[in-house]
Design an enzyme around this catalytic site. Structure first.
Site, PDB file in Angstrom:
ATOM      1  N   ASP A  10     -14.813  14.824   2.483  1.00  0.00           N
ATOM      2  CA  ASP A  10     -14.421  14.257   1.183  1.00  0.00           C
ATOM      3  C   ASP A  10     -12.982  13.779   1.313  1.00  0.00           C
ATOM      4  O   ASP A  10     -12.275  14.136   2.266  1.00  0.00           O
ATOM      5  CB  ASP A  10     -14.530  15.329   0.080  1.00  0.00           C
ATOM      6  CG  ASP A  10     -14.089  14.798  -1.284  1.00  0.00           C
ATOM      7  OD1 ASP A  10     -14.463  13.663  -1.633  1.00  0.00           O
ATOM      8  OD2 ASP A  10     -13.332  15.499  -1.997  1.00  0.00           O
ATOM      9  N   SER A  11     -12.540  13.018   0.319  1.00  0.00           N
ATOM     10  CA  SER A  11     -11.143  12.580   0.306  1.00  0.00           C
ATOM     11  C   SER A  11     -10.204  13.767   0.102  1.00  0.00           C
ATOM     12  O   SER A  11      -8.990  13.606   0.186  1.00  0.00           O
ATOM     13  CB  SER A  11     -10.937  11.597  -0.838  1.00  0.00           C
ATOM     14  OG  SER A  11     -11.165  12.261  -2.065  1.00  0.00           O
ATOM     15  N   CYS A  73     -18.582  12.668  -1.286  1.00  0.00           N
ATOM     16  CA  CYS A  73     -17.630  11.872  -2.046  1.00  0.00           C
ATOM     17  C   CYS A  73     -18.369  10.643  -2.560  1.00  0.00           C
ATOM     18  O   CYS A  73     -18.920   9.863  -1.766  1.00  0.00           O
ATOM     19  CB  CYS A  73     -16.495  11.465  -1.106  1.00  0.00           C
ATOM     20  SG  CYS A  73     -15.305  10.323  -1.799  1.00  0.00           S
ATOM     21  N   THR A  75     -17.113   8.027  -3.965  1.00  0.00           N
ATOM     22  CA  THR A  75     -16.377   6.806  -3.631  1.00  0.00           C
ATOM     23  C   THR A  75     -16.690   6.363  -2.201  1.00  0.00           C
ATOM     24  O   THR A  75     -16.931   5.178  -1.943  1.00  0.00           O
ATOM     25  CB  THR A  75     -14.857   7.051  -3.779  1.00  0.00           C
ATOM     26  OG1 THR A  75     -14.615   7.660  -5.055  1.00  0.00           O
ATOM     27  CG2 THR A  75     -14.065   5.775  -3.665  1.00  0.00           C
ATOM     28  N   GLU A 152      -6.079  17.700  -7.121  1.00  0.00           N
ATOM     29  CA  GLU A 152      -5.573  17.969  -5.767  1.00  0.00           C
ATOM     30  C   GLU A 152      -4.286  18.798  -5.805  1.00  0.00           C
ATOM     31  O   GLU A 152      -3.983  19.521  -4.870  1.00  0.00           O
ATOM     32  CB  GLU A 152      -5.289  16.646  -5.024  1.00  0.00           C
ATOM     33  CG  GLU A 152      -6.528  15.924  -4.526  1.00  0.00           C
ATOM     34  CD  GLU A 152      -7.125  16.533  -3.256  1.00  0.00           C
ATOM     35  OE1 GLU A 152      -6.378  17.006  -2.397  1.00  0.00           O
ATOM     36  OE2 GLU A 152      -8.372  16.537  -3.155  1.00  0.00           O
ATOM     37  N   CYS A 184     -17.855  12.056  -9.574  1.00  0.00           N
ATOM     38  CA  CYS A 184     -16.828  12.282  -8.553  1.00  0.00           C
ATOM     39  C   CYS A 184     -16.884  13.766  -8.230  1.00  0.00           C
ATOM     40  O   CYS A 184     -16.940  14.597  -9.149  1.00  0.00           O
ATOM     41  CB  CYS A 184     -15.447  11.900  -9.099  1.00  0.00           C
ATOM     42  SG  CYS A 184     -14.065  12.407  -8.050  1.00  0.00           S
ATOM     43  N   THR A 185     -16.874  14.103  -6.947  1.00  0.00           N
ATOM     44  CA  THR A 185     -17.070  15.515  -6.577  1.00  0.00           C
ATOM     45  C   THR A 185     -15.873  16.401  -6.931  1.00  0.00           C
ATOM     46  O   THR A 185     -15.975  17.620  -6.896  1.00  0.00           O
ATOM     47  CB  THR A 185     -17.379  15.630  -5.070  1.00  0.00           C
ATOM     48  OG1 THR A 185     -16.332  14.992  -4.319  1.00  0.00           O
ATOM     49  CG2 THR A 185     -18.716  14.971  -4.745  1.00  0.00           C
ATOM     50  N   HIS A 186     -14.757  15.789  -7.277  1.00  0.00           N
ATOM     51  CA  HIS A 186     -13.621  16.586  -7.767  1.00  0.00           C
ATOM     52  C   HIS A 186     -13.869  17.088  -9.203  1.00  0.00           C
ATOM     53  O   HIS A 186     -13.315  18.103  -9.614  1.00  0.00           O
ATOM     54  CB  HIS A 186     -12.337  15.751  -7.789  1.00  0.00           C
ATOM     55  CG  HIS A 186     -11.675  15.581  -6.458  1.00  0.00           C
ATOM     56  ND1 HIS A 186     -12.194  14.803  -5.459  1.00  0.00           N
ATOM     57  CD2 HIS A 186     -10.503  16.099  -5.976  1.00  0.00           C
ATOM     58  CE1 HIS A 186     -11.371  14.830  -4.413  1.00  0.00           C
ATOM     59  NE2 HIS A 186     -10.338  15.609  -4.706  1.00  0.00           N
TER      60      HIS A 186
HETATM   61  N1  DGL Z   1     -14.184  13.110  -4.535  1.00  0.00           N
HETATM   62  C1  DGL Z   1     -14.285  11.733  -4.577  1.00  0.00           C
HETATM   63  C2  DGL Z   1     -15.491  11.161  -5.242  1.00  0.00           C
HETATM   64  O1  DGL Z   1     -16.499  11.829  -5.327  1.00  0.00           O
HETATM   65  C3  DGL Z   1     -13.143  10.826  -4.403  1.00  0.00           C
HETATM   66  C4  DGL Z   1     -12.012  10.951  -5.309  1.00  0.00           C
HETATM   67  C5  DGL Z   1     -10.852  10.133  -4.823  1.00  0.00           C
HETATM   68  O2  DGL Z   1     -10.367  10.421  -3.741  1.00  0.00           O
HETATM   69  O3  DGL Z   1     -10.456   9.206  -5.547  1.00  0.00           O
HETATM   70  O4  DGL Z   1     -15.485  10.036  -5.672  1.00  0.00           O
END
Ligand code: DGL
Length: 263
Positions: A10-11, A73, A75, A152, A184-186
């Site tokens: 992931d990012s 992720c 994205t 983050e 978004c996984t965050h």
């Molecule tokens: N966790 C990410 C997602 O699912 C990316 C968030 C990011 O880095 O902008 O989209």
């Protein structure tokens, strides 16, 4: 039977929400997780940059002998998974996309909110999924600009985050959504705050469980499940702050190795 690890990237820390679902469903599997926090957020980057970063992460996971790669992720999935699948044809990729289909099927108001990054919302994969699964519903999509850096930084429950989220959600509430899709996984880490901010008739959904089920199905089909009895290993690498990544894993009662790695 295959004892090599599952690779996940992931990012940043967001994909740990996916790792938890995978670990719950496949407790006998070893895993390697890459948190590319030094390059987060991906959501504001160009498709070319997102592809380049996804290639870097993929090559590291392949070099570490992973048997399958979970792009944890939205994205990266919506911008880079076709490129990855076309380039690395010997390994299967599992992606994650906003759960529009279940929301559309279950929504009574037929008005569904999607919260995701700009990178996801502007991708052609998102547009085609929204078109094919979103028939008969109105989608109110909003970019969660600024949310990933706050998460983050370990500030998912801060006042700053609450104020920003309230502002972002306002058009969805005005439109009377009854489902909120976390694209978004965050964002699963925002659920406690979302529950405070949203009326109780709004159901929040994400794709974590579905991704874990899909990972299991693909491993089963390819006869890649780890059937051997062994001490399970979970290696986490971050190219930023180890302490922050550890915080997001503190609820997992397991033997995790969390380390800094330049990548
Ligand atoms: N966790 C990410 C997602 O699912 C990316 C968030 C990011 O880095 O902008 O989209």
């Amino acid at each position: 039977m295959e004892n090599r690890p599952i690779g996940i990237f992931d990012s940043g820390i967001g994909g740990t929400s996916i790792w938890k679902e995978i670990h719950k469903l496949l407790p006998n599997e070893d895993t390697i997780y890459l948190a590319d926090s030094a390059n987060a957020p991906y959501g504001v980057k160009s498709p070319e940059d997102i592809i380049q970063l996804s290639v870097k992460n993929t090559e590291l996971l392949i070099a570490k002998n992973c048997k399958i790669i979970v792009v944890a992720c939205n994205t990266a999935t919506t911008n880079a998974i076709s490129y990855l699948r076309n380039t690395y044809t010997d390994i299967a990729f599992i992606g994650i996309e906003p759960a529009i289909k279940p929301a559309a099927l279950q929504s009574n108001s037929k008005i569904v909110g999607v919260l995701a990054t700009k990178g996801t919302l502007s991708s052609s994969l998102f547009h085609s999924t929204a078109k094919s699964h979103g028939e008969g519903i109105t989608i109110i999509d909003k970019e969660g600009l600024g949310l990933v850096p706050l998460i983050e930084a370990g500030k998912a429950s801060s006042v700053e985050t609450k104020i920003l989220l309230k502002e972002i959600l306002e058009p969805m509430l005005r439109a009377n959504i009854d489902y909120l899709v976390l694209g978004c996984t965050h964002y699963p880490y925002l659920i406690p705050v979302l529950k405070e901010l949203l009326p109780s008739n709004i159901t929040i959904i994400d794709s974590g469980e579905a991704v874990a089920r899909q990972t299991k199905a693909v491993l089963e089909k390819g006869e890649l499940l780890n059937g051997a009895k062994h001490a399970v290993k979970h290696q986490f690498y971050t190219n930023a702050d180890v302490t922050i990544l550890s915080t997001f894993l503190s609820d997992v009662n397991s033997f995790l190795k969390i380390e800094y790695l330049k990548f």
